[in-house]
Design an enzyme around this catalytic site. Structure first.
Site, mmCIF file in Angstrom:
data_model
loop_
_atom_site.group_PDB
_atom_site.id
_atom_site.type_symbol
_atom_site.label_atom_id
_atom_site.label_comp_id
_atom_site.label_asym_id
_atom_site.label_seq_id
_atom_site.Cartn_x
_atom_site.Cartn_y
_atom_site.Cartn_z
ATOM 1 N N LYS A 1 0.840 -1.203 0.000
ATOM 2 C CA LYS A 1 0.000 0.000 0.000
ATOM 3 C C LYS A 1 0.877 1.256 0.000
ATOM 4 C CE LYS A 1 -1.719 1.541 4.113
ATOM 5 N NZ LYS A 1 -1.367 2.952 4.361
ATOM 6 N N ASN A 2 1.917 1.242 0.823
ATOM 7 C CA ASN A 2 2.720 2.456 0.978
ATOM 8 C C ASN A 2 3.644 2.727 -0.210
ATOM 9 O OD1 ASN A 2 1.422 2.862 3.332
ATOM 10 N ND2 ASN A 2 3.150 2.407 4.688
ATOM 11 N N ARG B 1 -4.358 10.714 5.019
ATOM 12 C CA ARG B 1 -3.183 11.577 5.055
ATOM 13 C C ARG B 1 -2.362 11.484 3.766
ATOM 14 N NH1 ARG B 1 0.418 14.151 8.559
ATOM 15 N NH2 ARG B 1 2.597 13.855 8.015
ATOM 16 N N CYS C 1 -5.031 8.004 9.957
ATOM 17 C CA CYS C 1 -5.107 7.274 11.215
ATOM 18 C C CYS C 1 -4.881 8.228 12.377
ATOM 19 C CB CYS C 1 -4.027 6.200 11.256
ATOM 20 S SG CYS C 1 -4.520 4.642 10.555
ATOM 21 N N ARG D 1 1.006 14.217 13.689
ATOM 22 C CA ARG D 1 1.365 14.102 12.275
ATOM 23 C C ARG D 1 1.375 15.454 11.545
ATOM 24 N NH1 ARG D 1 -1.059 8.483 10.076
ATOM 25 N NH2 ARG D 1 0.889 8.413 8.983
ATOM 26 N N PRO D 2 2.269 16.343 11.936
ATOM 27 C CA PRO D 2 2.344 17.632 11.232
ATOM 28 C C PRO D 2 2.907 17.480 9.820
ATOM 29 C CG PRO D 2 4.067 17.470 12.894
ATOM 30 C CD PRO D 2 3.253 16.224 13.004
ATOM 31 N N ILE D 3 2.883 18.553 9.057
ATOM 32 C CA ILE D 3 3.382 18.513 7.671
ATOM 33 C C ILE D 3 4.484 19.548 7.451
ATOM 34 C CG2 ILE D 3 1.329 17.534 6.543
ATOM 35 C CD1 ILE D 3 0.571 20.545 5.975
ATOM 36 N N ASP D 4 5.073 20.005 8.570
ATOM 37 C CA ASP D 4 6.069 21.073 8.469
ATOM 38 C C ASP D 4 7.250 20.687 7.568
ATOM 39 O OD1 ASP D 4 6.455 19.192 10.592
ATOM 40 O OD2 ASP D 4 8.129 20.405 11.309
ATOM 41 N N ASP E 1 4.648 0.361 11.955
ATOM 42 C CA ASP E 1 3.444 -0.272 11.398
ATOM 43 C C ASP E 1 3.316 -1.745 11.782
ATOM 44 O OD1 ASP E 1 2.722 2.102 10.279
ATOM 45 O OD2 ASP E 1 3.119 1.557 8.206
ATOM 46 N N ILE F 1 8.044 6.635 16.970
ATOM 47 C CA ILE F 1 7.630 7.351 15.749
ATOM 48 C C ILE F 1 6.342 8.159 15.955
ATOM 49 C CG2 ILE F 1 7.116 7.129 13.273
ATOM 50 C CD1 ILE F 1 9.930 6.196 13.934
ATOM 51 N N ARG G 1 -8.631 -0.225 4.934
ATOM 52 C CA ARG G 1 -7.748 0.766 4.328
ATOM 53 C C ARG G 1 -6.440 0.129 3.874
ATOM 54 N NH1 ARG G 1 -6.020 4.978 8.130
ATOM 55 N NH2 ARG G 1 -4.703 5.240 6.321
HETATM 56 C C1 UD1 Z 1 4.309 6.720 6.372
HETATM 57 C C2 UD1 Z 1 3.448 5.504 6.160
HETATM 58 C C3 UD1 Z 1 2.894 5.003 7.486
HETATM 59 C C4 UD1 Z 1 4.028 4.771 8.479
HETATM 60 C C5 UD1 Z 1 4.929 5.991 8.583
HETATM 61 C C6 UD1 Z 1 6.179 5.739 9.428
HETATM 62 C C7 UD1 Z 1 2.551 5.860 3.948
HETATM 63 C C8 UD1 Z 1 1.373 6.149 3.102
HETATM 64 N N1 UD1 Z 1 2.355 5.867 5.274
HETATM 65 O O1 UD1 Z 1 3.465 7.733 6.934
HETATM 66 O O2 UD1 Z 1 2.196 3.780 7.238
HETATM 67 O O3 UD1 Z 1 3.492 4.491 9.747
HETATM 68 O O4 UD1 Z 1 5.378 6.399 7.274
HETATM 69 O O5 UD1 Z 1 6.905 4.690 8.926
HETATM 70 O O6 UD1 Z 1 3.632 5.597 3.459
HETATM 71 N N2 UD1 Z 1 6.502 14.318 10.898
HETATM 72 C C9 UD1 Z 1 6.705 15.632 11.234
HETATM 73 N N3 UD1 Z 1 6.593 16.574 10.258
HETATM 74 C C10 UD1 Z 1 6.304 16.252 8.968
HETATM 75 C C11 UD1 Z 1 6.109 14.900 8.634
HETATM 76 C C12 UD1 Z 1 6.220 13.949 9.622
HETATM 77 O O7 UD1 Z 1 6.974 15.960 12.397
HETATM 78 O O8 UD1 Z 1 6.222 17.148 8.123
HETATM 79 C C13 UD1 Z 1 6.584 13.288 11.963
HETATM 80 C C14 UD1 Z 1 5.240 12.573 12.168
HETATM 81 O O9 UD1 Z 1 4.398 13.287 13.006
HETATM 82 C C15 UD1 Z 1 5.685 11.275 12.766
HETATM 83 C C16 UD1 Z 1 7.028 11.015 12.072
HETATM 84 O O10 UD1 Z 1 7.451 12.261 11.540
HETATM 85 O O11 UD1 Z 1 5.883 11.403 14.134
HETATM 86 C C17 UD1 Z 1 6.954 9.987 10.965
HETATM 87 O O12 UD1 Z 1 6.034 10.415 9.994
HETATM 88 P P1 UD1 Z 1 6.217 10.090 8.449
HETATM 89 O O13 UD1 Z 1 7.456 9.298 8.236
HETATM 90 O O14 UD1 Z 1 6.073 11.352 7.689
HETATM 91 O O15 UD1 Z 1 4.957 9.179 8.191
HETATM 92 P P2 UD1 Z 1 3.960 9.252 6.985
HETATM 93 O O16 UD1 Z 1 4.685 9.542 5.722
HETATM 94 O O17 UD1 Z 1 2.783 10.055 7.341
#
Ligand code: UD1
Length: 417
Positions: free
Chosen positions: A22-23, A94, A118, A123-126, A306, A328, A398
């Site tokens: 999926k990922n 997301r 989830c 889960r910020p996007i900064d 995961d 994480i 999902r």
């Molecule tokens: C992806 C996977 C998810 C998996 C995760 C960690 C997909 C579709 N999803 O999610 O299944 O659990 O990787 O292996 O591939 N973070 C920030 N700022 C950001 C982005 C992330 O602080 O801009 C933090 C998140 O809050 C979290 C950590 O980084 O604590 C890991 O997140 P991230 O690796 O980005 O996970 P996803 O890509 O959302």
């Protein structure tokens, strides 16, 4: 609302086939919009998340044709328009946010709502936004909507404060059509990132170093359509390895990549689980005496977050005390309360779970609080004699393709009601 009724306690046997990851599929589908030719993705798992990302593309007038029987997706974004993305679709998942990089890269602008998904952490996007800003994008957030404008993205040096999977993918896609060279340092190293790079390089992109912490992207002017089969789902494989162990069953799992699965396998070996890898197949002898272990979730090649809930299900009936540290996501122990309802003995201290193994779990009605939590509850229910019910199974749909069909093939007693 649908739920699973499970009568557990059976020994399972046979063979189970793993679907594509999926990922991997989600970012690859997002990346198809980097070119205006048709892209063909084969062996796509029929998952709700996959349909959501397709709906996101369709809302941008991308042509998505799905051959459900043969699991082939044909995607053509020739007539795509850079429209605003509906809040509903983005909040559903997301990973919808993954269209941001390619959208800005191709059209120089995007307007997208903050993502959902989830409920396992803030889960910020900064990191996504900081990276895009480094590539020259102007970013503003108005009423929960991210507006991005960039006449042409320009290659840059980006250091990620954390190796975020989604940010690495978004930035790779954004940099692919940018002018000049981009270097992403402290990039995520997950196998799904390598798969995305293989896909984009097949389209004519120039990405080097995927799978390491330094990824170099030389921007190209144009990409072409390509055909691709995504990698196997290592989390699905890990889930079914736990299934063999937790039900003390012996069966084969077809469709693994040993190198990618190693962070998971090494913990099962440490527990004493008897497994035999043969090419892309693994035979698990779940009738092994298992030992408790200590685990910390980490970015790849560490133990994946995961797989944390599913491993916890197994540890909950493994004699002795185990610990799991979740580094994480800050809110990824929601399954613990449900597992305790089934008789597990688990206590939480901030990000540490202490699991005192009990001899067996007891059937119960429990709620899937997120995707992998739901998987852990299915595993727990199959381990114990008697009838359990799992509610809110839309989370499970999902990410697990035809889970009840695959389980029934192994002789499990599970029905969707
Ligand atoms: C992806 C996977 C998810 C998996 C995760 C960690 C997909 C579709 N999803 O999610 O299944 O659990 O990787 O292996 O591939 N973070 C920030 N700022 C950001 C982005 C992330 O602080 O801009 C933090 C998140 O809050 C979290 C950590 O980084 O604590 C890991 O997140 P991230 O690796 O980005 O996970 P996803 O890509 O959302």
């Amino acid at each position: 609302m649908q739920r699973f009724r499970i009568r557990g306690g059976r020994t399972l046997n046979g063979e189970i086939e793993i679907s594509s990851a999926k990922n991997s599929v989600l970012p690859i589908i997002a990346a198809t919009i980097l070119c205006d030719d048709e892209c063909i993705i084969e062996n796509v798992p029929m998952l709700d998340d996959v349909f959501v990302i397709c709906d996101v593309l369709k809302s941008l007038k991308v042509n998505v044709s799905i051959d459900v029987g043969n699991r082939i997706f044909r995607i053509n974004s020739k007539d795509m328009l850079p429209l605003d993305l509906s809040e509903n679709l983005i909040r559903k998942m997301r990973a919808s946010f993954l269209v941001l990089g390619p959208l800005v890269s191709r059209f120089g602008k995007a307007c997208i709502y903050m993502p959902g998904g989830c409920n396992i952490g803030l889960r910020p996007i900064d990191l996504h936004l900081k990276g895009l800003a480094a590539l020259g994008a102007d970013i503003s957030i108005v009423n929960g909507c991210v507006e991005i404008i960039a006449k042409r993205l320009v290659g840059s040096n980006i250091y990620l404060d954390f190796p975020s999977v989604g940010a690495t993918e978004n930035l790779i896609m954004a940099a692919t059509l940018a002018e000049g060279k981009t270097i992403i340092e402290n990039a995520a190293k997950e196998p799904e990132i390598v798969d995305l790079a293989v896909f984009i390089n097949g389209m004519g992109g120039d990405i080097q170093g995927a799978g390491t912490s330094k990824i170099v992207i030389n921007g190209v002017k144009k990409l072409r359509g390509v055909s691709h089969i995504p990698i196997y789902d290592r989390i699905e494989a890990g889930t079914y390895i736990v299934l063999a162990a937790i039900t003390k069953s012996k069966f084969s799992i077809k469709g693994i990549n040993e190198e990618y699965l190693n962070p998971i396998l090494s913990k099962f070996y440490e527990m004493g689980l008897d497994m035999d890898v043969n090419g892309n197949e693994i035979f698990v002898n779940g009738d092994s005496d298992l030992k408790p272990i200590n685990v910390k979730t980490l970015p790849h090649p560490g133990f994946p977050t995961d797989m944390q809930p599913q491993l916890m299900a197994l540890l909950s009936i493994t004699n002795g005390a185990s610990t799991i540290i979740e580094t994480i996501f800050e809110n990824r122990f929601m399954h613990v309360m449900e597992m305790c309802r089934m008789g597990a003995n688990i206590s939480i201290h901030d990000r540490v779970a202490i699991i005192e193994g009990v001899s067996k779990l007891t059937p119960s009605t429990v709620k899937a609080t997120d995707l992998r939590a739901g998987a852990a509850l299915i595993l727990s229910a199959l381990s114990c004699e008697g009838e359990s019910e799992i509610t809110d199974i839309y989370h499970i749909d999902r990410g697990y393709s035809s889970i009840e069909c695959k389980l029934r093939k192994l002789n499990a007693d599970i029905e969707r009601i």
